[in-house]
Design a protein around this motif. Structure first.
Motif, PDB file in Angstrom:
ATOM      1  N   GLY A 340       0.813  -1.210   0.000  1.00  0.00           N
ATOM      2  CA  GLY A 340       0.000   0.000   0.000  1.00  0.00           C
ATOM      3  C   GLY A 340       0.847   1.260   0.000  1.00  0.00           C
ATOM      4  N   HIS A 343       1.889   1.848  -3.441  1.00  0.00           N
ATOM      5  CA  HIS A 343       0.793   2.462  -4.187  1.00  0.00           C
ATOM      6  C   HIS A 343       0.685   3.954  -3.862  1.00  0.00           C
ATOM      7  N   VAL A 346       3.045   5.777  -5.942  1.00  0.00           N
ATOM      8  CA  VAL A 346       2.530   5.910  -7.306  1.00  0.00           C
ATOM      9  C   VAL A 346       1.551   7.079  -7.385  1.00  0.00           C
ATOM     10  N   ILE A 347       0.648   7.157  -6.415  1.00  0.00           N
ATOM     11  CA  ILE A 347      -0.325   8.250  -6.391  1.00  0.00           C
ATOM     12  C   ILE A 347       0.388   9.585  -6.261  1.00  0.00           C
ATOM     13  N   SER A 428       9.268  -2.737  -3.738  1.00  0.00           N
ATOM     14  CA  SER A 428       7.911  -2.705  -4.302  1.00  0.00           C
ATOM     15  C   SER A 428       7.777  -1.621  -5.360  1.00  0.00           C
ATOM     16  N   SER A 429       8.260  -0.429  -5.063  1.00  0.00           N
ATOM     17  CA  SER A 429       8.148   0.675  -6.011  1.00  0.00           C
ATOM     18  C   SER A 429       8.978   0.413  -7.266  1.00  0.00           C
ATOM     19  N   TYR A 432       7.241  -2.072  -9.498  1.00  0.00           N
ATOM     20  CA  TYR A 432       6.145  -1.426 -10.228  1.00  0.00           C
ATOM     21  C   TYR A 432       6.671  -0.688 -11.458  1.00  0.00           C
ATOM     22  N   ILE A 450      -7.072   7.781 -11.233  1.00  0.00           N
ATOM     23  CA  ILE A 450      -7.101   7.660  -9.773  1.00  0.00           C
ATOM     24  C   ILE A 450      -8.165   8.613  -9.244  1.00  0.00           C
ATOM     25  N   LEU A 456      -3.383   7.892 -14.712  1.00  0.00           N
ATOM     26  CA  LEU A 456      -2.256   7.105 -14.226  1.00  0.00           C
ATOM     27  C   LEU A 456      -1.020   7.432 -15.055  1.00  0.00           C
TER      28      LEU A 456
END
Length: 691
Positions: A340, A343, A346-347, A428-429, A432, A450, A456
């Motif tokens: 999370g 994520h 990313v946001i 994780s990042s 992605y 989003i 995105l």
């Protein structure tokens, strides 16, 4: 105020435990316990006395020195060490008959035995030293840095920056810090040595990429595409733009993504395998020389339990499905939290890109994507720093829930959990960006958004590899500069502050008054107390830092060929930095015996497996597959593209994989093109032939 308390009657001591001719200067104490000065009759004072009484029953000699704190020097009787030698003797060897030989026990072993007894001594209130420290009955406990020949040698020949290129005295390190620390530095030295070869190859590949900066056919065609108009990159205030605007970015991408990078990725997969196999041979040589192949950690822990308590019975392992299920669920929840956070990054990049594309500054509008990636990398580094501390607490909590029987089991369980958490925190990042960025963002007319508002993020027209390069470069440089500087400065500043605060003031002497001689132990104990505290996981932190670096160096090396070079330079300083911290800034670490680097070995192997499988996938996903640049290949080769209505999507199946490409041009240009010229490229993509 100072006095020596012999808490066991003289007649009950073995004769060899005392030497009436030993001078005070030659006294050696195994451990020092530190306590605040509590009120007489207080609960804390009573608990402290009970603990010291329990030590006295085991034959310990205790010396008390009072300053601003109470210091208790602890010396174990020699019969404890004879029991240790007897329990762990080799049955095939002849029994020890020479009394002098029986007393010849290494200082590191002596400290380890005394530490175990102190940690596991139980008071009548069923409290151990750990419980008493939580209740502030005792503040600290530590073995002493002795002024011995080995320590002086290590301070002068090892713990100095000028010796950065010198070979490490592994045998001396073992004699002073024990086998666990010696194996860590042996592994780190071997890893750094072999990393030098990977660093040279990586540097050659990067320099070769610079020489072919302008030679890529793709980048040449992009730079000449002055008439190819591309759709806006955002929904508001973003104009149409020319494909040739990405000329410099395309050249930089080719500098990173070229034929040499493919060969280097293959080399690093082989290098990782060779490194692990050669380390196994190196470790076997070292362990054989130290005669540790027959040593077993669980066997030694059982022997120490019997020395501490003859009535000890090994704890039976009772498996609990409920407890295991709870731990598994909490681990999965923690992994979900870490994903999370990825994520959230990313946001952040999506929102920042949208804001910068609407900025009044022309520079921020043109470089919105690059600025978002760079600031996102800095934010990722900050999350790594914060979550590393959180991950440690969660892993320790989960280990306590499991209730392992022995310390070695607890350490192994903790190692597995913290490595899993740290892997998701650090990578994780990056995963992605490498495998998902630009593949799930939709297409013109049907963008993935989003909160129904922000589109995105997409890859740069020249591919996602440059974004991954920027992310890797920033994170590794920050970890190897800021983190290492703070790792040294924080204990150094703390030591200087405590030294100045504890510096005693000289008392004015009256004429004719003789100065009272100071106990030589007092100065030594105070100087050791002023050093920074260490804990049982201090060495583990160093191991974990290197394993994460190894993962960075191998898994994503295809995107960042300079990773081995940065890691090599960092390790040269890391070895001396760790040496200086251990010898000059920290209290003496409790020596640990070991014949391997523990569960960190499988962790390194797991990182290698990821690198061996990840690099080819990374090459397919972002570098080598012809569709990686397909949508602007279409714009370059077929200058006239079409849009049905406003926008058009085409899908092509190749090698059993579904590949989505998109063409987006302005409506007037689409009308002029006649909606015909994208078909030849679709046929080419389906054929699978080279560009």
């Amino acid at each position: 105020m100072q006095d020596e308390i012999l808490l066991t009657p003289w007649r009950n001591f073995p004769f060899e435990d005392s030497d009436p001719f030993a001078s005070a200067d030659e006294e050696k104490w195994d451990f020092v316990l530190v306590s605040d000065i509590h009120e007489v009759g207080s609960v804390k004072e009573i608990k402290r006395k009970k603990f010291l009484d329990e030590l006295s029953k085991k034959g310990f000699t205790i010396k008390k020195i009072e300053d601003k704190k109470l210091f208790y020097g602890v010396r174990a009787p020699k019969h404890i060490f004879r029991k240790y030698q007897w329990l762990l003797r080799n049955p095939q060897d002849s029994q020890l008959q020479d009394s002098d030989a029986r007393h010849d026990i290494p200082v590191t072993t002596r400290i380890r035995i005394v530490n175990f007894i102190l940690q596991n001594t139980v008071t009548p209130d069923l409290e151990k030293l750990h419980d008493l420290k939580k209740k502030n009955v005792f503040e600290a406990m530590f073995p002493l840095h002795e002024k011995e020949e080995v320590r002086e040698f290590l301070k002068e020949k090892w713990a100095r920056w000028r010796d950065i290129f010198c070979q490490q005295p592994i045998e001396k390190i073992r004699c002073y810090f024990g086998e666990k620390v010696a194996l860590y530095f042996a592994w780190l030295g071997w890893y750094t040595y072999l990393l030098g070869f990977a660093a040279m190859i990586g540097l050659v590949v990067f320099v070769a990429g610079i020489t072919v900066f302008n030679s890529s056919q793709v980048s040449k065609e992009i730079c000449k595409a002055n008439n190819t108009i591309m759709c806006p990159l955002c929904d508001q205030k973003c104009p149409f733009w020319l494909l040739s605007d990405t000329c410099t970015y395309a050249r930089v991408t080719h500098m990173i993504d070229n034929e040499g990078t493919v060969l280097f990725a293959m080399f690093m997969a082989i290098w990782a395998t060779v490194f692990l196999e050669l380390w196994k041979r190196q470790r076997a040589t070292v362990v054989t020389n130290w005669d540790l192949y027959r040593w077993d950690e669980d066997e030694e822990e059982l022997a120490l339990e019997l020395i501490n308590n003859l009535q000890h019975e090994p704890r039976r392992y009772q498996h609990s499905y409920l407890r295991s299920t709870i731990v598994l669920i909490l681990v999965l929840v923690m992994i979900a939290v870490l994903i999370g956070i990825a994520h959230a990054l990313v946001i952040y990049r999506v929102v920042v890109t949208a804001l910068f594309t609407q900025s009044d500054s022309e520079f921020f509008r043109e470089q919105a994507n690059t600025v978002a990636v760079m600031t996102g990398a800095v934010l990722h580094y900050l999350t790594i720093v914060i979550m590393t501390k959180v991950n440690r607490r969660v892993a320790l909590f989960l280990c306590d829930l499991e209730k392992p029987r022995t310390f070695s089991q607890r350490e192994n369980n903790f190692t597995i959990k913290i490595f899993i958490f740290q892997f998701f925190t650090n990578f994780s990042s990056l995963i992605y960006i490498a495998f998902f960025l630009g593949r799930i963002n939709g297409h013109p007319g049907n963008y993935v958004r989003i909160a129904g508002k922000w589109r995105l993020e997409e890859c740069h027209p020249s591919g996602c590899i440059t974004d991954l390069f920027i992310q890797m470069a920033i994170i590794m440089m920050l970890k190897q500069t800021i983190s290492n500087v703070m790792e040294y400065l924080i204990p150094w500043i703390g030591h200087k502050i405590r030294t100045r605060q504890k510096r005693p003031k000289k008392r004015n002497m009256v004429l004719g008054e003789e100065e009272e001689p100071e106990d030589p132990c007092k100065k030594q104990w105070l100087s050791n107390y002023q050093l920074n505290e260490v804990n049982i996981f201090s060495l583990f932190d160093e191991f974990l830092e290197m394993v994460i670096q190894y993962s960075f160096t191998t898994i994503f090396v295809a995107a960042f060929p300079l990773a081995p070079l940065l890691a090599f330079c960092n390790n040269l300083f890391e070895i001396r930095l760790d040496a200086i911290k251990m010898m000059r800034l920290r209290r003496r670490m409790v020596p640990r015996k070991a014949n391997d680097i523990g569960e960190m070995g499988p962790s390194v192997a797991a990182a290698w497996e990821n690198s061996a499988g990840g690099e080819p996938l990374l090459r397919w996903g972002g570098l080598e597959h012809p569709f990686a640049r397909g949508w602007y290949h279409l714009a370059v080769e077929h200058r006239e593209s079409c849009v049905l209505g406003k926008e058009k999507q085409f899908q092509i199946l190749q090698s059993g994989r579904k590949l989505v490409g998109r063409v987006s041009l302005s409506a007037p240009l689409a009308q002029e093109s006649g909606c015909r010229s994208w078909r030849p490229l679709a046929s080419w993509l389906s054929s699978g032939t080279d560009w």
